[in-house]
Design a protein around this motif. Structure first.
Motif, PDB file in Angstrom:
ATOM      1  N   GLN A  84      -5.541   5.633   6.474  1.00 40.84           N
ATOM      2  CA  GLN A  84      -6.254   6.817   6.931  1.00 40.84           C
ATOM      3  C   GLN A  84      -7.386   7.227   5.994  1.00 40.84           C
ATOM      4  N   GLU A  85      -8.479   7.677   6.610  1.00 43.93           N
ATOM      5  CA  GLU A  85      -9.612   8.159   5.831  1.00 43.93           C
ATOM      6  C   GLU A  85      -9.197   9.373   4.997  1.00 43.93           C
ATOM      7  N   GLY A  86      -9.761   9.456   3.804  1.00 41.68           N
ATOM      8  CA  GLY A  86      -9.460  10.559   2.917  1.00 41.68           C
ATOM      9  C   GLY A  86      -8.216  10.352   2.079  1.00 41.68           C
ATOM     10  N   LYS A  87      -7.493   9.254   2.315  1.00 38.29           N
ATOM     11  CA  LYS A  87      -6.275   9.005   1.563  1.00 38.29           C
ATOM     12  C   LYS A  87      -6.473   7.864   0.553  1.00 38.29           C
ATOM     13  N   GLY A 105      -3.925  -1.501  -8.457  1.00 35.04           N
ATOM     14  CA  GLY A 105      -5.172  -0.759  -8.357  1.00 35.04           C
ATOM     15  C   GLY A 105      -5.018   0.360  -7.344  1.00 35.04           C
ATOM     16  N   TYR A 106      -6.088   1.132  -7.151  1.00 36.08           N
ATOM     17  CA  TYR A 106      -6.046   2.284  -6.253  1.00 36.08           C
ATOM     18  C   TYR A 106      -7.188   2.187  -5.248  1.00 36.08           C
ATOM     19  N   LEU A 107      -6.811   2.139  -3.984  1.00 34.91           N
ATOM     20  CA  LEU A 107      -7.764   1.947  -2.893  1.00 34.91           C
ATOM     21  C   LEU A 107      -7.897   3.253  -2.105  1.00 34.91           C
ATOM     22  N   THR A 108      -9.111   3.777  -2.029  1.00 37.31           N
ATOM     23  CA  THR A 108      -9.378   5.010  -1.290  1.00 37.31           C
ATOM     24  C   THR A 108     -10.169   4.679  -0.036  1.00 37.31           C
ATOM     25  N   VAL A 109      -9.721   5.247   1.091  1.00 35.05           N
ATOM     26  CA  VAL A 109     -10.449   5.091   2.349  1.00 35.05           C
ATOM     27  C   VAL A 109     -11.413   6.271   2.465  1.00 35.05           C
ATOM     28  N   HIS A 125      -7.511  -1.609   9.588  1.00 37.24           N
ATOM     29  CA  HIS A 125      -8.154  -0.598  10.415  1.00 37.24           C
ATOM     30  C   HIS A 125      -8.207   0.711   9.638  1.00 37.24           C
ATOM     31  N   PRO A 126      -9.375   1.108   9.116  1.00 30.11           N
ATOM     32  CA  PRO A 126      -9.511   2.427   8.486  1.00 30.11           C
ATOM     33  C   PRO A 126      -9.664   3.471   9.602  1.00 30.11           C
ATOM     34  N   VAL A 127      -8.666   4.326   9.765  1.00 35.26           N
ATOM     35  CA  VAL A 127      -8.623   5.224  10.905  1.00 35.26           C
ATOM     36  C   VAL A 127      -8.865   6.672  10.480  1.00 35.26           C
ATOM     37  N   PHE A 185       0.863  -1.176   0.000  1.00 37.95           N
ATOM     38  CA  PHE A 185       0.000   0.000   0.000  1.00 37.95           C
ATOM     39  C   PHE A 185       0.901   1.229   0.000  1.00 37.95           C
ATOM     40  N   LEU A 186       0.851   1.996  -1.064  1.00 40.94           N
ATOM     41  CA  LEU A 186       1.691   3.179  -1.202  1.00 40.94           C
ATOM     42  C   LEU A 186       0.789   4.395  -1.410  1.00 40.94           C
ATOM     43  N   GLU A 187       0.877   5.365  -0.509  1.00 40.06           N
ATOM     44  CA  GLU A 187       0.008   6.536  -0.617  1.00 40.06           C
ATOM     45  C   GLU A 187       0.298   7.322  -1.896  1.00 40.06           C
ATOM     46  N   VAL A 188      -0.775   7.715  -2.586  1.00 41.42           N
ATOM     47  CA  VAL A 188      -0.685   8.543  -3.787  1.00 41.42           C
ATOM     48  C   VAL A 188      -1.682   9.698  -3.663  1.00 41.42           C
ATOM     49  N   GLU A 189      -1.556  10.659  -4.558  1.00 42.34           N
ATOM     50  CA  GLU A 189      -2.503  11.780  -4.599  1.00 42.34           C
ATOM     51  C   GLU A 189      -3.550  11.492  -5.662  1.00 42.34           C
TER      52      GLU A 189
END
Length: 211
Positions: free
Chosen positions: A85-88, A147-151, A202-204, A43-47
């Motif tokens: 994290q939510e929103g990411k 793929g791209y996973l959004t919380v 855990h979606p935090v 899982f790698l954070e992207v914009e």
């Protein structure tokens, strides 16, 4: 001399017949599919940037991947869990290996008409996923190696399940990107599970607190 020639011909015919029958009885070699060994989900954070009716996903220079490792049975180590994290949005990538440690994911892409990943376990409205695969000609395809996973919102922890399904012939044509979390995938889309990976997610909230 004539009898000797006839005798020699008879022996030759017998040898040829025996050889032919032996070849005919030789079993055909078995076609053995690769046996899965360990797997990884990163899982790698992207914009995520909106562009009309779709999104672009841009790299973040400082981002570091969170990697979850699974054994050949799809089990993560005891106590493994991840906080997202939510929103990411996170680039979700699969690496899978056979027992000889050869990577398999390119084969899943090359045979994209036979494979599809499904992501299950999330409560309604918590996660959004978009397939991000491309074939060798850079054409978009839906497999789930990338793929791209959004919380979308924080929630109580749950068992995140990533299933890579090996589909029966012709089944793939009836699957769309909207089926990424279809709970009836095993009934609607016949085949067998190539991978079934599970861990605690855990979606935090944005401050990192659990619900």
């Amino acid at each position: 001399m004539k009898k000797l020639r006839q005798y020699s011909v008879a022996i030759l015919v017998a040898v040829i017949a025996l050889t032919f029958n032996a070849c005919k009885k030789d079993p055909k070699p078995e076609v053995v599919e690769e046996v899965a060994g360990k797997s990884e989900l990163s899982f790698l954070e992207v914009e995520r940037e909106a562009h009309g009716d779709h999104f672009h996903y841009n790299p973040i220079a400082s981002a570091k991947p969170l990697v979850i490792t699974f054994d050949s049975k799809g089990m993560a180590a005891a106590g493994t869990h991840a906080h997202l994290q939510e929103g990411k949005t996170y680039k979700l990538s699969l690496r899978s290996f056979d027992v000889a440690n050869n990577e398999l994911q390119q084969g899943f892409l090359d045979q994209q008409d036979q494979y599809q990943a499904f992501i299950l376990g999330g409560p309604t409205g918590v996660l959004t996923y978009a397939y991000g695969d491309r074939d060798k000609s850079n054409k978009k395809i839906n497999v789930g190696v990338t793929g791209y996973l959004t919380v979308d919102k924080a929630a109580a922890g749950f068992t995140f399940q990533y299933v890579l399904r090996h589909l029966n012939p012709g089944v793939k044509s009836g699957i769309t990107g909207a089926d990424w979390n279809n709970p009836d995938f095993s009934v609607k889309f016949s085949g067998s599970n190539k991978l079934d990976l599970k861990f605690e997610l855990h979606p935090v909230e944005a401050d990192g607190h659990d619900h």
